[in-house]
Design a protein around this motif. Structure first.
Motif, mmCIF file in Angstrom:
data_model
loop_
_atom_site.group_PDB
_atom_site.id
_atom_site.type_symbol
_atom_site.label_atom_id
_atom_site.label_comp_id
_atom_site.label_asym_id
_atom_site.label_seq_id
_atom_site.Cartn_x
_atom_site.Cartn_y
_atom_site.Cartn_z
ATOM 1 N N LEU A 1 5.170 -13.383 -8.050
ATOM 2 C CA LEU A 1 4.717 -11.994 -7.931
ATOM 3 C C LEU A 1 5.934 -11.128 -7.633
ATOM 4 O O LEU A 1 6.667 -11.404 -6.681
ATOM 5 C CB LEU A 1 3.700 -11.935 -6.795
ATOM 6 N N MET A 2 6.153 -10.105 -8.457
ATOM 7 C CA MET A 2 7.248 -9.163 -8.213
ATOM 8 C C MET A 2 6.658 -7.802 -7.848
ATOM 9 O O MET A 2 5.872 -7.240 -8.601
ATOM 10 C CB MET A 2 8.123 -9.013 -9.457
ATOM 11 N N ILE A 3 7.079 -7.306 -6.691
ATOM 12 C CA ILE A 3 6.573 -6.017 -6.218
ATOM 13 C C ILE A 3 7.749 -5.088 -5.927
ATOM 14 O O ILE A 3 8.685 -5.473 -5.224
ATOM 15 C CB ILE A 3 5.753 -6.204 -4.921
ATOM 16 N N VAL A 4 7.693 -3.895 -6.478
ATOM 17 C CA VAL A 4 8.564 -2.803 -6.041
ATOM 18 C C VAL A 4 7.623 -1.644 -5.728
ATOM 19 O O VAL A 4 7.173 -0.946 -6.644
ATOM 20 C CB VAL A 4 9.597 -2.385 -7.112
ATOM 21 N N PRO A 5 7.257 -1.472 -4.455
ATOM 22 C CA PRO A 5 6.222 -0.484 -4.150
ATOM 23 C C PRO A 5 6.537 0.892 -4.741
ATOM 24 O O PRO A 5 7.687 1.336 -4.771
ATOM 25 C CB PRO A 5 6.207 -0.446 -2.623
ATOM 26 N N THR A 6 5.471 1.526 -5.174
ATOM 27 C CA THR A 6 5.575 2.817 -5.851
ATOM 28 C C THR A 6 5.868 3.926 -4.843
ATOM 29 O O THR A 6 5.256 3.974 -3.777
ATOM 30 C CB THR A 6 4.234 3.079 -6.562
ATOM 31 N N GLY A 7 6.812 4.781 -5.179
ATOM 32 C CA GLY A 7 7.020 5.990 -4.384
ATOM 33 C C GLY A 7 7.842 5.804 -3.128
ATOM 34 O O GLY A 7 7.751 6.613 -2.202
ATOM 35 N N ILE B 1 3.920 -12.015 -12.407
ATOM 36 C CA ILE B 1 2.828 -11.061 -12.233
ATOM 37 C C ILE B 1 3.455 -9.829 -11.584
ATOM 38 O O ILE B 1 4.086 -9.932 -10.528
ATOM 39 C CB ILE B 1 1.746 -11.656 -11.318
ATOM 40 N N THR B 2 3.298 -8.683 -12.217
ATOM 41 C CA THR B 2 3.893 -7.483 -11.635
ATOM 42 C C THR B 2 3.046 -6.269 -11.971
ATOM 43 O O THR B 2 2.033 -6.376 -12.662
ATOM 44 C CB THR B 2 5.359 -7.334 -12.056
ATOM 45 N N HIS B 3 3.448 -5.129 -11.487
ATOM 46 C CA HIS B 3 2.597 -3.942 -11.557
ATOM 47 C C HIS B 3 3.272 -2.837 -12.362
ATOM 48 O O HIS B 3 4.482 -2.879 -12.606
ATOM 49 C CB HIS B 3 2.222 -3.482 -10.146
ATOM 50 N N VAL C 1 6.965 -14.745 -4.033
ATOM 51 C CA VAL C 1 6.828 -13.288 -4.085
ATOM 52 C C VAL C 1 8.226 -12.703 -3.942
ATOM 53 O O VAL C 1 8.983 -13.127 -3.056
ATOM 54 C CB VAL C 1 5.925 -12.766 -2.944
ATOM 55 N N VAL C 2 8.572 -11.770 -4.795
ATOM 56 C CA VAL C 2 9.884 -11.116 -4.741
ATOM 57 C C VAL C 2 9.657 -9.646 -4.439
ATOM 58 O O VAL C 2 8.925 -8.962 -5.169
ATOM 59 C CB VAL C 2 10.647 -11.297 -6.072
ATOM 60 N N VAL C 3 10.291 -9.152 -3.377
ATOM 61 C CA VAL C 3 9.978 -7.798 -2.890
ATOM 62 C C VAL C 3 11.234 -7.193 -2.261
ATOM 63 O O VAL C 3 12.067 -7.935 -1.724
ATOM 64 C CB VAL C 3 8.807 -7.897 -1.870
ATOM 65 N N PRO C 4 11.402 -5.867 -2.301
ATOM 66 C CA PRO C 4 12.557 -5.260 -1.624
ATOM 67 C C PRO C 4 12.550 -5.571 -0.124
ATOM 68 O O PRO C 4 11.484 -5.617 0.501
ATOM 69 C CB PRO C 4 12.360 -3.759 -1.876
ATOM 70 N N ASP C 5 13.746 -5.765 0.436
ATOM 71 C CA ASP C 5 13.821 -6.277 1.816
ATOM 72 C C ASP C 5 13.364 -5.272 2.873
ATOM 73 O O ASP C 5 13.114 -5.655 4.012
ATOM 74 C CB ASP C 5 15.220 -6.802 2.141
ATOM 75 N N GLY C 6 13.188 -4.009 2.513
ATOM 76 C CA GLY C 6 12.670 -3.035 3.480
ATOM 77 C C GLY C 6 11.221 -2.680 3.252
ATOM 78 O O GLY C 6 10.703 -1.765 3.892
ATOM 79 N N ALA C 7 10.567 -3.407 2.356
ATOM 80 C CA ALA C 7 9.202 -3.036 1.958
ATOM 81 C C ALA C 7 8.246 -4.212 2.129
ATOM 82 O O ALA C 7 7.447 -4.516 1.247
ATOM 83 C CB ALA C 7 9.196 -2.541 0.512
ATOM 84 N N LEU C 8 8.324 -4.849 3.292
ATOM 85 C CA LEU C 8 7.501 -6.041 3.503
ATOM 86 C C LEU C 8 6.148 -5.715 4.137
ATOM 87 O O LEU C 8 5.381 -6.623 4.446
ATOM 88 C CB LEU C 8 8.256 -7.040 4.380
ATOM 89 N N GLY C 9 5.859 -4.430 4.332
ATOM 90 C CA GLY C 9 4.638 -4.060 5.044
ATOM 91 C C GLY C 9 3.469 -3.708 4.159
ATOM 92 O O GLY C 9 2.553 -3.017 4.603
ATOM 93 N N GLY C 10 3.452 -4.183 2.929
ATOM 94 C CA GLY C 10 2.319 -3.931 2.042
ATOM 95 C C GLY C 10 1.317 -5.076 2.093
ATOM 96 O O GLY C 10 1.610 -6.169 2.573
ATOM 97 N N GLU C 11 0.130 -4.790 1.567
ATOM 98 C CA GLU C 11 -0.963 -5.755 1.703
ATOM 99 C C GLU C 11 -0.675 -7.072 0.984
ATOM 100 O O GLU C 11 -0.951 -8.156 1.523
ATOM 101 C CB GLU C 11 -2.260 -5.124 1.166
#
Lengths: 356, 63
Positions: free
Chosen positions: A11-17, A44-46, A276-286
């Protein structure tokens, strides 16, 4: 003989905004997504990661899942079922002016004629949606709608007409703060539209439980010579719709796992998620928090944005793998896919735990 | 149906198990409405205890 390890659903996430250096602009995380898709064999990404307005890339290893569905997937509430194609309905905001509306209808016609996409119906909402933009104290962009009821009624009509996925185009305010817009076009700051876009598509997916994604309708901007390349995808055409239609055309079906539906071999469920791959400052998403609960390997990539919700701040410092770039994250995903212990790749080797 | 953007400051209990964080935040948000989209946007330690103050931004659905 060539040996290929089984895909590792990732899962790759780069939160929007949230203004990430990679992924905070017009689909500019797409090269990283392609790399992770190659490393994992199943990504799987958004939409925020791979929507490049007029630019898009289709890779059968990449599964396009809107954020509301992504959160439920990671929380083991919904599964994903790959499909050969979706029948897309086009949902247009009554607040869009006639010329701009025509541009969007022509994009849909072009995608039918040139790309062979199945776009079966379009509907205009019975009232303007009234998109409102806002920015949180954190600097993250958000937004709301005056008429969510009109959005949902139009979505229901498309679904009833046979649409299995919905592309929605809402009229967004043109009167963005000049400084914010200039910063974005020059490669800094936060995409002021993105948060409201996510809210629109979240609401539709929650209500209809089919793939949905959003493109904003805006007047064209006057050209600037020093446009940041990461924002350029949004200034090549008159709309942002083409990438959404392409993404939705093979977006996986959403399975409500509480309905007792059977899970097929190709279906993707949270139990099969490998990383799961995510930016290191954006770990607070669901989705990230759900994955941490489930013991999924989380790779935090250096990708600065406006948030600093890090592994250490959350108290997950030892549980999370750290990567300095998406290239390094792809190496970690490859190691996980191949069953290579990550600790074996570093020197000095950490000591083994001796049990007394 | 109405959508509202909210920012909430949530103080965790001391020695709060972080593995329960998501469910706990959802419980807190559901007191205000149905959470449509949310994220923790900052975490700050309290000065005297091991509790933390979480800033959460969210769009909530209300009837």
């Amino acid at each position: 003989m060539t040996f290929v390890a089984a895909p590792l659903p990732t899962l790759m996430i780069v939160p929007t905004g949230i203004g990430c250096e990679v992924g905070g602009f017009a689909g500019d995380a797409l090269p990283s997504a392609r790399l992770l898709a190659a490393a994992s064999g199943c990504l799987i990404t958004h939409p925020n990661v791979i929507n490049g307005a007029s630019l898009y890339w289709r890779d059968p290893r990449i599964h396009y899942v809107e954020g509301y569905g992504l959160d439920r997937f990671a929380s083991a509430l919904w599964g994903l079922r790959p499909v050969r194609s979706q029948r897309i309905g086009l949902l247009l905001d009554a607040g869009i002016e006639s010329d701009l509306l025509l541009r969007h209808r022509q994009v849909a016609q072009g995608c039918r004629a040139t790309l062979g996409l199945d776009i079966n119906a379009l509907v205009t909402t019975d009232a303007p949606l009234g998109v409102r933009l806002c920015v949180g104290d954190s600097g993250t962009s958000w937004g709301t709608l005056d008429r969510p009821d009109a959005l949902l009624r139009a979505g229901e009509r498309l679904k009833a007409a046979g649409a299995t996925a919905i592309a929605v185009v809402a009229r967004f305010p043109d009167d963005l703060d000049d400084e914010v817009l200039a910063a974005y076009r020059h490669g800094s700051g936060v995409d002021a539209l993105a948060g409201a876009e996510a809210v629109i598509s979240h609401l539709l997916v929650r209500h209809l439980r089919i793939p949905c994604a959003h493109a904003p309708a805006l007047e064209a901007l006057p050209p600037v010579a020093d446009l940041d390349p990461r924002a350029a995808g949004e200034e090549l055409g008159h709309t942002f719709l083409a990438c959404v239609l392409v993404g939705l055309s093979r977006a996986p079906d959403l399975l409500d796992l509480s309905s007792g539906c059977s899970i097929a071999g190709d279906d993707l469920v949270a139990d099969r998620l490998g990383a799961v791959v995510v930016p290191d400052g954006a770990l607070g998403g669901e989705a990230v928090l759900a994955s941490l609960e489930r013991g999924v390997a989380v790779i935090a990539v250096h990708n600065p944005g406006v948030l600093s919700v890090s592994a250490d701040a959350l108290g997950f410092g030892n549980q999370i793998l750290k990567a300095g770039s998406y290239a390094e994250a792809a190496g970690l995903v490859t190691a996980l896919r191949e069953g290579i212990a990550i600790a074996s790749l570093a020197r000095p080797l950490p000591a083994m735990q001796e049990l007394k | 149906m109405k959508l509202t953007f909210r920012r909430l400051s949530l103080t965790s209990a001391e020695s709060f198990p972080m593995n329960d964080l998501r469910c706990w935040i959802l419980e807190q948000l559901e007191k205000e409405g149905e959470p449509l989209r949310w994220a923790i946007t900052s975490i700050n330690p309290t000065s005297e205890t091991s509790a933390v103050v979480l800033e959460v931004e969210a769009v909530l659905i209300n009837p």
